[in-house]
Write an enzyme that holds these catalytic residues in place. Structure first.
Site, short mmCIF file in Angstrom:
data_model
loop_
_atom_site.label_atom_id
_atom_site.label_comp_id
_atom_site.label_asym_id
_atom_site.label_seq_id
_atom_site.Cartn_x
_atom_site.Cartn_y
_atom_site.Cartn_z
N MET A 25 0.97 -1.34 -0.08
CA MET A 25 -0.18 0.24 -0.07
C MET A 25 1.02 1.45 -0.01
O MET A 25 0.52 2.28 0.23
CB MET A 25 -0.97 0.08 1.25
CG MET A 25 -1.84 -1.17 1.19
SD MET A 25 -3.35 -1.07 2.25
CE MET A 25 -2.63 -0.69 3.84
N GLY A 26 2.10 1.27 -0.44
CA GLY A 26 3.17 2.17 -0.32
C GLY A 26 3.59 2.55 0.72
O GLY A 26 3.55 1.76 1.77
N HIS A 29 9.08 1.15 3.13
CA HIS A 29 10.26 1.37 4.19
C HIS A 29 11.18 0.07 3.75
O HIS A 29 10.96 -1.00 3.06
CB HIS A 29 9.86 1.06 5.55
CG HIS A 29 8.76 0.19 5.96
ND1 HIS A 29 8.96 -1.23 5.94
CD2 HIS A 29 7.57 -0.03 6.41
CE1 HIS A 29 7.93 -1.98 6.16
NE2 HIS A 29 6.84 -1.13 6.27
N GLY A 31 11.42 -3.00 5.23
CA GLY A 31 10.77 -4.31 5.08
C GLY A 31 10.26 -4.50 3.76
O GLY A 31 10.37 -5.79 3.45
N HIS A 32 9.72 -3.70 3.12
CA HIS A 32 9.20 -3.87 1.80
C HIS A 32 10.18 -4.09 0.72
O HIS A 32 10.15 -4.74 -0.18
CB HIS A 32 8.36 -2.57 1.17
CG HIS A 32 7.19 -2.31 2.23
ND1 HIS A 32 7.05 -1.13 2.80
CD2 HIS A 32 6.18 -2.81 2.04
CE1 HIS A 32 5.61 -0.91 3.20
NE2 HIS A 32 5.24 -2.12 2.79
N SER A 188 4.45 0.89 8.26
CA SER A 188 4.12 2.10 7.83
C SER A 188 3.52 3.06 8.73
O SER A 188 3.39 4.33 8.85
CB SER A 188 3.37 1.98 6.34
OG SER A 188 3.93 1.26 5.48
N ARG A 189 2.77 2.11 9.57
CA ARG A 189 2.07 3.12 10.82
C ARG A 189 2.97 3.65 11.84
O ARG A 189 2.58 4.51 12.59
CB ARG A 189 1.13 1.83 11.33
CG ARG A 189 -0.11 1.62 10.71
CD ARG A 189 -0.81 0.18 11.37
NE ARG A 189 -1.57 -0.11 10.60
CZ ARG A 189 -3.22 0.23 10.51
NH1 ARG A 189 -3.44 0.81 11.62
NH2 ARG A 189 -3.85 -0.36 9.83
O1 PAF Z 1 0.10 -5.71 3.57
C1 PAF Z 1 -0.42 -4.70 2.75
O2 PAF Z 1 0.38 -3.93 2.59
C2 PAF Z 1 -1.86 -4.98 2.46
O3 PAF Z 1 -2.58 -5.45 3.24
C3 PAF Z 1 -1.94 -5.62 0.95
C4 PAF Z 1 -1.59 -7.03 1.10
C5 PAF Z 1 -1.05 -4.77 -0.13
C6 PAF Z 1 -3.36 -5.64 0.24
O4 PAF Z 1 -3.89 -4.44 0.17
#
Ligand code: PAF
Length: 277
Positions: A25-26, A29, A31-32, A188-189
């Site tokens: 969801m953008g 960070h 982790g992504h 992200s939170r």
């Molecule tokens: O983990 C997330 O960022 C979201 O839940 C996902 C898997 C992209 C679905 O919107």
């Protein structure tokens, strides 16, 4: 060269290599970016790594939470470019939900009983939103494999279950949670926490580590973890479950094997974490 794509028609494959997708969801960070690295390692330099960025309205309980979710497309794109992502797929809400009617009224994926516990109990409808959008993103990007973080452990198990039970031709791969130096799971939170809350939040991973290190039964481990978080954060759940989340571990189990899962709220921000027991 990374391509930023908004239209699904442009997602046709350009080469014969494998394709890995990292749905997000953008507000990217490290982790992504670990997921991106794992995806690249899997498909190699001949393959394609696709990152999807879409803040999905149907997985948020409250409109305010959806509206305040960070949107940082420009810096996300730069991070993807630096990490060697081939395609960033960032559709608009109108592309993802093209028919008349609210997205919540669309045909959707029913998560089954596992979607009703833990996060599902505290956030009704959350996993219907998650599974439905992930199904749509998998259909649009047609990957060979898709990467999700273990940080959202219940989500990872549910997506694996959906893919298996609904016969999606894709392999789901989970990657370990990336942590800040003080142990807080990256999310992200975390940017919603003020500095006091940010320091307070470290009790979550400390509690899980203490449970891991406590010799004894499940009950003793959970007691040790509760002692660390009590009074410091408003706990929603702290449980020990089997790895597939099908059952809670027996409190008397002297050699437990499974997963410790935590959720709590700090200054209005929901934080979750988990570790192997
Ligand atoms: O983990 C997330 O960022 C979201 O839940 C996902 C898997 C992209 C679905 O919107």
């Amino acid at each position: 060269m990374t391509k930023l794509i908004h239209l699904s028609g442009e997602l046709e494959r350009k080469n014969g290599g494998n394709r890995a997708v990292v749905p997000t969801m953008g507000a990217l960070h490290q982790g992504h970016l670990d997921l991106v690295d794992a995806a690249r390692e899997r498909v190699g330099s001949n393959g394609e790594v696709v990152v999807t960025i879409f803040v999905n309205p149907t997985q948020f309980g409250q409109t305010a939470e959806f509206e305040h979710y960070p949107r940082t497309l420009e810096s996300d794109f730069e991070k993807c470019y630096t990490s060697g992502v081939d395609i960033v797929f960032a559709p608009s809400a109108a592309q993802m939900y093209p028919d008349a009617g609210a997205p919540s009224e669309y045909v959707s994926v029913h998560p089954g009983p596992l979607g009703e516990i833990l996060e599902g109990a505290d956030r009704p409808g959350h996993f219907t939103g998650v599974l439905t959008i992930v199904a749509k993103l998998l259909n649009l990007t047609k990957p060979d494999c898709a990467f999700f973080g273990e940080k959202d452990y219940q989500q990872l198990i549910l997506i694996s279950q959906m893919v298996r039970q609904l016969n999606f031709p894709v392999q789901i791969i989970g990657t370990p949670t990336r942590r800040e130096p003080d142990g807080l799971a990256m999310s992200s939170r975390n940017m919603f926490l003020d500095s006091d809350q940010r320091s307070q939040a470290t009790v979550i991973s400390q509690a899980l580590v203490i449970a891991q290190e406590t010799d004894g039964s499940v009950a003793e481990k959970l007691r040790a973890a509760r002692f660390v978080v009590d009074g410091k954060i408003e706990t929603s759940y702290l449980v020990a479950m089997s790895n597939d989340l099908s059952q809670e571990l027996a409190v008397t189990d002297p050699n437990p094997e499974g997963r410790l899962l935590y959720a709590g709220v700090l200054g209005g921000t929901r934080l979750i974490d988990n570790m192997p027991i």
